[in-house]
Design a protein around this motif. Structure first.
Motif, mmCIF file in Angstrom:
data_model
loop_
_atom_site.group_PDB
_atom_site.id
_atom_site.type_symbol
_atom_site.label_atom_id
_atom_site.label_comp_id
_atom_site.label_asym_id
_atom_site.label_seq_id
_atom_site.Cartn_x
_atom_site.Cartn_y
_atom_site.Cartn_z
ATOM 1 N N PRO A 1 0.829 -1.211 0.000
ATOM 2 C CA PRO A 1 0.000 0.000 0.000
ATOM 3 C C PRO A 1 0.868 1.268 0.000
ATOM 4 N N ALA A 2 0.431 2.270 -0.745
ATOM 5 C CA ALA A 2 1.226 3.491 -0.918
ATOM 6 C C ALA A 2 1.570 4.108 0.431
ATOM 7 N N GLY A 3 2.726 4.734 0.469
ATOM 8 C CA GLY A 3 3.142 5.409 1.693
ATOM 9 C C GLY A 3 4.094 4.593 2.535
ATOM 10 N N TRP A 4 4.328 3.333 2.171
ATOM 11 C CA TRP A 4 5.193 2.475 3.003
ATOM 12 C C TRP A 4 6.613 3.020 3.099
ATOM 13 N N PRO B 1 7.180 9.338 4.946
ATOM 14 C CA PRO B 1 7.602 9.849 6.252
ATOM 15 C C PRO B 1 6.875 9.248 7.464
ATOM 16 N N ALA B 2 5.781 8.513 7.254
ATOM 17 C CA ALA B 2 5.094 7.926 8.405
ATOM 18 C C ALA B 2 5.554 6.497 8.681
ATOM 19 N N VAL B 3 6.174 5.857 7.685
ATOM 20 C CA VAL B 3 6.430 4.415 7.837
ATOM 21 C C VAL B 3 7.928 4.099 7.842
#
Lengths: 224, 228, 278
Positions: C204-207, C210-212
């Protein structure tokens, strides 16, 4: 069911304490990982597919009538950071207070009695949706939207980011939010057969680590 | 009309605005202190704690814009033991936390009572904000608005909800008036015009009287609360 | 020391020969292999290993015991897992037994011939008053691979579990494969931890945002379940810029570290382990 009840619950001004939480954005801004609308969007996408998905699964399951105490334990297991567990319970307690005043229900009262220090916020959110006559999709939508609107609003305050740009970020995330809700609700519907293990458990290491860093700051604007 | 309230407002029993605790005893009186940045809210709270702590069981909730700063000040001044001071984060919106979404402050008040037992008085100090910031009646039973002479002697004339509706208006730092060219008589006249019968106290915490007049006012409210 | 000898003997995992071309015409099936280890406390208080079975790419070697603790190592006899493989490790320490399980080399997830995912399931069972240390070497997710790792641990009352997991996203200079790694731990029948990390292409996108993971390529976790932590939980604190230790909602502490490289992660976890086991 009343569709307008969803707007009442999803309203950012619903008095449940969310305005004081940045969803990890305050730490990410200070660490230089969020600097503009583009990095905010990538932060929000990551948060949506991890924390947001997990919260939506828990909320949808609670809205479907799963035992909230079992879900509360599942939320603990999905939240290794002690700082995030504390924030989640604090927000849950605040939401429960607002929810009981807004949509009084025996289920909300029972949860308040069983967890006087607060249950995890997504569990309370799902039970609140239930009390408001809403369904699992509605609960999941509230959870995924909160998972990205909190950081976006906080970034406007922290970076002075153009609020129109921040809102455009949220709009661009809409299709991904729809997808996340579908997947969370599908998992929640498997809980009666498979138990809470069926619920999403996606992890975001830097959110977990950053939450501990943030909790140790002597001075901060947001509670998490 | 008020006969209907028990059923019209069932939420009263869930969010702790009602004056009695679940066990039927009267809960602590909650007094809010608001006002612009630098007007001396925290110094007034510290002085009140010193004046009242020997006779009243009290605690403080602070809502600083930069959380913990005020709580740390109170700790450094050692006006209360640390377990009697709680800080609330406001997400850079201090007025939201005392007016629009009071849930975190209500939690803080309840947590203090959970931790140290029944209290008689809780002082809720807002973060420094502007002249429009006032406390929700769901959070406090009475509010004090603190301004100072150095902020300009036209503030009472300008009015605003804090100046006009607070249960007590405190004009602080009167010792500075000659140095900043503020006209105390004019401030008193303007305040009277805006507030009619509502009380105003002029104080200098550096004078011998210090916070005595405000402390007396608090004692009066406390006596009325207990007797009600 | 025995372990060092084994390290030298370990076959480089990359040297596994590709399947013969003819195999591609057959129904694509990967290898299924399970290693089983059972540790039992004997009358003298020592731990014996009545079951120590490897299979295919999962060979198991007994190492010299240290005190009451039996030791064994998984030996990378073949390169695994390839796409389509289904590997499993089932290790159990019965009541009062003490088992330390390591591996002799990093595990490298590689793509198979037909693009199927590979599965690696680790099941750890810690009996009453028993102890299991599961300390394998890193898992490297090579470009084009698709591996699902599931680690399930069940710790009975009074049991000790020390579990280390490290993932490296891609070999040097290459993009990572797809990795889905779930870690689920139950303690005295209660769910203690359930986490899943998805990264790499198709995650899933975002991996990688900056959050992951924020572009960092190595991560590790060290879980320590100890009865002592029930009454004296660890204090949450930072160990480095991207590393923290936190108490879980049970008698356990979790260290999570993210870093640019595997060595940095290992150093942080080693230091934390010394402290948490003191």
């Amino acid at each position: 069911m009343s569709r307008a009840a969803l707007l009442v619950l999803a309203d950012g001004r619903f008095p449940a304490g969310g305005h004081a939480h940045s969803g990890g954005a305050e730490e990410a801004v200070k660490a230089g990982r969020i600097t503009d609308a583009e990095s905010l969007e990538r932060f929000c996408r990551g948060r949506l597919h991890t924390t947001g998905l997990v919260a939506a699964g828990l909320a949808a399951a609670a809205a479907l009538g799963t035992d909230p105490l079992a879900l509360d334990e599942a939320a603990d297991a999905r939240t290794p950071s002690a700082a995030l567990r504390a924030a989640g319970r604090k927000l849950g307690r605040q939401l429960l207070r607002a929810a009981r005043a807004t949509w009084p229900s025996p289920e909300l009262a029972a949860l308040a009695a069983a967890r006087p220090r607060g249950a995890h916020q997504p569990v309370v959110l799902g039970l609140t949706a239930r009390a408001a006559g809403l369904g699992p999709e509605d609960a999941a939508y509230c959870a995924v939207y909160e998972s990205v609107s909190g950081p976006a609003t906080a970034t406007v305050r922290l970076l002075g980011l153009d609020p129109f740009q921040a809102t455009a970020v949220l709009a661009r995330l809409a299709p991904a939010m729809d997808e996340t809700v579908r997947s969370a609700v599908a998992a929640a519907r498997r809980v009666p057969d498979e138990g809470v293990d069926a619920l999403p458990r996606a992890a975001a290491p830097l959110l977990e680590i950053g939450a501990e860093a943030h909790a140790a700051w002597p001075v901060r604007l947001f509670a998490s | 009309m008020h006969l209907d309230h028990a059923t019209t407002f069932p939420e009263r029993h869930t969010h702790s605005a009602e004056p009695v605790r679940a066990d039927g005893t009267r809960r602590a009186l909650r007094i809010g202190l608001g006002g612009p940045v630098g007007s001396g809210k925290t110094a007034t709270v510290a002085a009140l704690c010193r004046a009242l702590r020997d006779t009243v069981s009290l605690a403080v909730v602070t809502n600083d814009i930069y959380t913990r700063e005020d709580a740390d000040f109170l700790l450094r001044e050692a006006v209360l033991p640390p377990e009697r001071i709680a800080a609330v984060e406001t997400g850079a919106c201090p007025h939201t936390a005392i007016r629009d979404d009071i849930s975190a402050n209500l939690e803080a008040v309840e947590d203090l009572e959970d931790a140290i037992g029944p209290l008689q008085l809780v002082l809720v100090e807002s973060g420094g904000d502007n002249l429009t910031a006032t406390f929700s009646k769901g959070l406090v039973d009475a509010q004090i608005f603190v301004i100072d002479v150095a902020g300009g002697d036209d503030i009472p004339r300008k009015g605003g909800p804090g100046v006009t509706t607070a249960d007590l208006l405190v004009v602080n730092k009167t010792d500075l008036a000659p140095h900043v060219g503020s006209d105390l008589d004019r401030m008193a006249r303007d305040a009277k015009e805006q507030r009619h019968e509502l009380p105003v106290v002029f104080q200098s915490l550096r004078s011998d009287a210090g916070v005595a007049e405000v402390a007396d006012w608090v004692r009066g409210r406390l006596a009325a609360w207990t007797a009600a | 020391m025995m372990t060092e000898v084994l390290r030298e003997e370990a076959v480089p995992l990359l040297s596994r020969p590709a399947p013969a071309p003819a195999a591609a015409d057959l129904v694509p099936t990967g290898i299924e292999a399970t290693a089983r280890i059972t540790a039992r406390r004997d009358a003298a208080g020592a731990t014996v290993l009545p079951v120590l079975e490897g299979e295919g790419p999962l060979a198991v070697r007994r190492l010299r015991a240290v005190g009451a603790e039996a030791r064994a190592a998984l030996v990378g006899a073949m390169s695994a897992p390839l796409g389509g493989d289904r590997l499993a490790v089932h290790a159990e320490a019965e009541a009062g037994a003490r088992l330390r399980l390591t591996s002799t080399a990093a595990t490298i997830a590689l793509p198979g011939q037909h693009g199927q995912p590979a599965f690696y399931d680790v099941r750890l069972t810690v009996g009453r008053g028993a102890a299991v240390h599961w300390l394998p070497e890193q898992l490297i997710s090579a470009a084009g691979s698709d591996l699902h790792v599931t680690t399930d641990a069940e710790v009975a009352e009074g049991g000790v579990l020390v579990l280390r997991e490290e993932q490296v996203l891609g070999r040097t200079g290459e993009p990572p494969g797809r990795l889905t790694s779930r870690l689920r731990v139950r303690c005295a029948g209660r769910l203690l931890l359930d986490q899943e990390l998805c990264c790499g292409p198709g995650a899933p996108a975002g991996w990688d945002g900056p959050a992951v993971l924020a572009g960092l390529r190595a991560l590790g976790q060290l879980l320590v379940v100890r009865p002592e932590f029930a009454d004296a939980p660890v204090q949450p604190r930072m160990l480095a810029d991207h590393a923290s230790v936190t108490p879980l909602a049970g008698p356990a502490a979790l260290v999570t570290a993210v870093a640019p490289d595997a060595l940095s992660v290992r150093k942080l976890l080693d230091e934390a382990m010394t402290e948490l086991l003191a």
